[in-house]
Each structure stands twice: as C-alpha cells, then as structure tokens.
Design a protein around this motif. Structure first.
Motif, PDB file in Angstrom:
ATOM      1  N   UNK A 296      39.056  50.342  41.233  1.00 48.11           N
ATOM      2  CA  UNK A 296      38.412  50.002  39.617  1.00 48.11           C
ATOM      3  C   UNK A 296      39.381  49.311  38.886  1.00 48.11           C
ATOM      4  N   UNK A 297      40.722  50.173  38.969  1.00 46.82           N
ATOM      5  CA  UNK A 297      41.736  49.373  38.126  1.00 46.82           C
ATOM      6  C   UNK A 297      42.083  47.770  38.643  1.00 46.82           C
ATOM      7  N   UNK A 298      42.091  47.827  39.974  1.00 51.30           N
ATOM      8  CA  UNK A 298      42.172  46.302  40.393  1.00 51.30           C
ATOM      9  C   UNK A 298      40.748  45.346  40.072  1.00 51.30           C
ATOM     10  N   UNK A 299      39.782  46.065  39.960  1.00 51.38           N
ATOM     11  CA  UNK A 299      38.646  45.126  39.779  1.00 51.38           C
ATOM     12  C   UNK A 299      38.419  44.811  38.280  1.00 51.38           C
ATOM     13  N   UNK A 300      38.453  45.668  37.265  1.00 48.44           N
ATOM     14  CA  UNK A 300      38.561  45.363  35.883  1.00 48.44           C
ATOM     15  C   UNK A 300      39.779  44.605  35.279  1.00 48.44           C
ATOM     16  N   UNK A 301      40.783  44.365  36.204  1.00 45.19           N
ATOM     17  CA  UNK A 301      41.938  43.631  35.757  1.00 45.19           C
ATOM     18  C   UNK A 301      41.514  42.068  36.340  1.00 45.19           C
ATOM     19  N   UNK A 302      40.916  42.075  37.511  1.00 47.33           N
ATOM     20  CA  UNK A 302      40.463  40.836  37.979  1.00 47.33           C
ATOM     21  C   UNK A 302      39.473  40.053  37.165  1.00 47.33           C
ATOM     22  N   UNK A 303      38.551  41.056  36.457  1.00 44.31           N
ATOM     23  CA  UNK A 303      37.367  40.224  35.650  1.00 44.31           C
ATOM     24  C   UNK A 303      37.967  39.684  34.493  1.00 44.31           C
ATOM     25  N   UNK A 304      39.245  40.172  33.813  1.00 48.58           N
ATOM     26  CA  UNK A 304      39.477  39.443  32.683  1.00 48.58           C
ATOM     27  C   UNK A 304      40.661  38.364  32.899  1.00 48.58           C
ATOM     28  N   UNK A 305      41.196  38.233  34.388  1.00 46.10           N
ATOM     29  CA  UNK A 305      42.210  37.508  34.594  1.00 46.10           C
ATOM     30  C   UNK A 305      41.860  35.836  34.090  1.00 46.10           C
ATOM     31  N   UNK A 306      42.683  35.055  33.580  1.00 52.73           N
ATOM     32  CA  UNK A 306      42.277  33.793  33.162  1.00 52.73           C
ATOM     33  C   UNK A 306      41.716  32.848  34.340  1.00 52.73           C
TER      34      UNK A 306
END
Length: 454
Positions: A296-306
């Motif tokens: 979930x840490x990986x997924x949520x970071x991917x969501x906000x990547x430029x």
C-alpha cells in the motif's frame, strides 16, 4: 589425482549443506555464502517455473500470466514438489532461507504495486466515485455479514480456530478473509487485459484497494484483542491514515520538481531514479512498520507520481525487473507456506465447499448488486464482481499471519487456501465470459486483448 577428484566431488555434493563457523556449535548453521548459493539457484528455478507454467496457463487455459505464476508458486511448495520429492524440495528451499526470500518477495510486490499506482487515473475515479465507494462498501459489509452467520458453526468444529478465541474475534478474522480482494493480482489482470486506464479498471482497483486496507485494519484489531495490545490497532489505523493523508496532499508538490527535471532533460538520470527509489522505500517502510503492508505504501506513492515522461521512464527502467525477476518471489514464498493435503475427510471437504460458496456469494454477488444500483450496466457489473471475487495471494498472506499467531488451525488454513486458489483461477475466464468478449465484439474496449491469442 584420484584423491583430488574425490575431494572435488565431495565438495560439490556438500555445496547445499550448512557451512557455519568452523566450530561444533556452528557446523549446522548457514553462513552468508550458503544463503547466496541457495538464493541464486532459487531465483533461477522460480523464474523458470513461473515462465513455463504462466505460458502453459496462457496457451492451454487462457489464464493471465499472473495466475500461472501463482500456481507455479504452489507447485514449488510442499503441495506438489514437496509431496513428490520431499528431500529435493527441502534442499532447494531450506527453512533457513525463507526469510531472505520473503524480503525479495516484498520488494517485488511493492515495486509492482508502485508501478500500478502510476497508471491510476484520478479522473476516472472522480467520475466513478459513487460506484467505487458503493462497490467497496458492499464488498466489506456482505463478507462480514456472511462471516457472522457461518462462524458460530465453524467454532463447533475442533481444530479450525484456536480454543481460546472469542466468537467476536473469530467472526472479524473470517470477515477480513472473505472481504479481501487479490489487490496485486487484480492489478495485474487489469493491466494484462488492457483495462488499466478504463473506468472499470480504475473502479475495481479503487474498491479492491480500500477493501484490502479495511481487512488489514480489522486484522490489526483482532491481533490487538487476541494478545497484541491496543497499540497494534492504533498504530496500524492511525499511522496508515496519517501517511496516506501526507502523501496525497503534499506528495504531488514534493515530487513535481522530479517530473520537470525529467521533461527538461528528455530522460531519467540515475540521480532522479535514486530519489524515486528512495521515496518508494520510505513509503513502503512506513506502511509496513505501522502494520498495514508495504504494497500500500508503494501503490499510494505511485498514484501521486508526476505523469508524463517520468512515468514512461520508470516503466522502462523498473517494471521489467519487478515483473520478471522480483514479483515471482512473492508467489513462491506464499506457495512454500501452502498445504493442500489438510482437507482430508468428506466432512471437512463439505465445510470447505461451503466456505467457498459463501465467499463467492458475499463478494461477487454483493459487488454486482452494488454496481447495478449505482447505474452500471449488467455486463460491467458482472465484470466488476468477477474481478473483486479474486482473493489470490493476499489471502494467503493474511491467513499465514492467522496461522502463525495461533488464531486459526492448519485445517481452516487449508480450507481458506482452497478458497483463495479457486476464486483466483475462476476470475479471469469468468471476466472474459461476462464482460471481456462482449466488450471486444462491440468495440467498447478495443484495448482488451484476447487471452487465447496472447
């Protein structure tokens, strides 16, 4: 010369034995070299098995590559390889090396979910927010209602639950198990079907992610009341929410300069890649540390990547290694903890089939009804239900925790493994029948490939 040859052969045969410190006490412990020797051989076997079984599943059964990889993981464990060749399986995957394999597995699935997050379309989510939340709520409420009905009967069967567990805790645990969606597997099926940027794919991913997060929080509550203490639940829920809030509000502003640098230079430098990997590791660590899960840490970071060139470069530099090399370790590690020979009587088999039927009704049926009530057409609602019904190896993770913590016994563990495998294998072909084939014929989703021709 003969002595040299004999000693060389003896040394080669001894390569898989423990080589700890040169003392009597350390002779049976693994040295760093022992871990290295096993790790590289395990990687070779894992990659080969996942590629072969995945290819066969695709060609013969029209299953996505990911389902074949899940089955390959089970094949390499005690359920088949260990059953047919126990000594060989124990030599290839000694228990001392499982912790190393576990770390590689978490890195693989975390990186993959990070890449999945970069395909998340916020516009689709906003357009389908009502449907996503309705499907998610139904996918949680119905499983817990079903769990409340069947758990009292399961508690009467010796050996399924721990003798000291309360009915409330047992119900919560069963509800969490039934409510789970195979988030990593769901994401990969959606990607392989060309649905990553569609409203159906985004809706399913959003609902699946939320359902899994709730299931993990419920598990934290069960562990807290079962002996872990209230701090376990408080840290998991509070810490997880705080980090998600931080990433979604400040993350885009913090990461935006990286996107501008990549766009200006026309490629991703090693410095920018290092910063992205640093951010991923931090996010995965925090979500793992608070008791949710690194994915979930990986997924949520991917969501906000430029979005833009930065994401395209990440797909070129990160995704191939994550998918081909690291992610299969996740499937194999879970497969090593899976035993399919525990349901060994007609009564237990009947109970296992009952749990399976209830799980399908609670997840597929409820999500279908919720999608229909929020305006989705019949085929789309059926497709959503088929995808949400898949449990996959997220189920294996949570029931492994339950087994290790003494919440459930080996027999119930095996029943839930059976449920996880069946619901996962049925997801893709059922999705094709109820949605994929019709979508291709109508031209509604031209990007959806025919698995039989893939």
């Amino acid at each position: 010369m003969s002595d040299l040859l004999a000693q060389t052969i003896a040394t080669a045969v001894d390569v898989f034995n423990a080589h700890g410190p040169v003392t009597k006490a350390g002779a049976k412990t693994f040295s760093p070299t022992d871990f290295s020797v096993h790790f590289f051989l395990q990687l070779a076997v894992i990659v080969l098995a996942c590629r072969v079984v995945g290819w066969l599943g695709k060609k013969l059964l029209a299953q996505p590559q990911v389902v074949g990889e899940m089955i390959a993981g089970v094949i390499l464990g005690p359920s088949l390889l260990g059953l047919l060749f126990p000594d060989f399986q124990a030599t290839l995957f000694p228990k001392e090396t499982k912790n190393v394999l576990y770390v590689g597995a978490q890195l693989g699935v975390g990186l993959y979910m990070f890449m999945v997050g970069t395909t998340f379309e916020a516009g689709h989510f906003k357009a389908k927010a009502k449907s996503a939340m309705s499907v998610s709520f139904a996918g949680i409420a119905a499983p817990f209602a079903i769990a409340a009905i069947i758990t009292p009967f399961l508690l009467k069967v010796p050996g399924l639950f721990a003798p000291t567990i309360s009915q409330g805790n047992a119900t919560l645990f069963m509800g969490a198990c039934i409510a789970l969606t195979a988030f990593p597997m769901l994401a990969r099926i959606i990607n392989e079907r060309g649905l990553a940027k569609t409203s159906l794919g985004t809706l399913s991913l959003t609902a699946g992610a939320f359902d899994d997060a709730v299931s993990w929080c419920v598990l934290a509550l069960v562990l807290a009341t079962f002996g872990g203490g209230p701090g376990v639940a408080g840290l998991a829920i509070g810490g997880g929410l705080l980090w998600v809030l931080f990433v979604t509000t400040l993350g885009p502003k913090i990461l935006a300069p990286l996107g501008r640098i990549v766009e200006r230079e026309g490629e991703m430098s090693t410095q920018v890649l290092a910063l992205v990997i640093l951010a991923f590791c931090t996010s995965a660590f925090l979500m793992d540390a608070v008791g949710i899960h690194a994915i979930f840490g990986g997924f949520i970071l991917g969501v906000v990547m430029p979005r833009g060139l930065l994401v395209e470069e990440l797909k070129k530099k990160v995704e191939p290694i994550a998918v081909v090399l690291l992610l299969p370790m996740f499937f194999t590690y879970s497969g090593l903890n899976t035993r399919m020979d525990m349901v060994n009587s007609p009564t237990l088999l009947l109970i296992a089939l009952g749990v399976l039927a209830c799980s399908i009704l609670a997840k597929w049926g409820a999500c279908y009804v919720a999608a229909r009530l929020t305006g989705e057409n019949h085929s789309t609602a059926m497709g959503i239900g088929a995808l949400m019904n898949s449990r996959g190896l997220m189920e294996l993770i949570i029931i492994n925790i339950g087994l290790q913590k003494g919440i459930i016994g080996p027999t119930l563990f095996s029943m839930l493994v059976l449920m996880a495998i069946v619901t996962t294998v049925m997801a893709s072909p059922l999705f094709e029948v109820v949605y994929g084939k019709k979508a291709r014929e109508s031209g509604e989703l031209g990007a959806v490939p025919d698995p039989a021709r893939a």
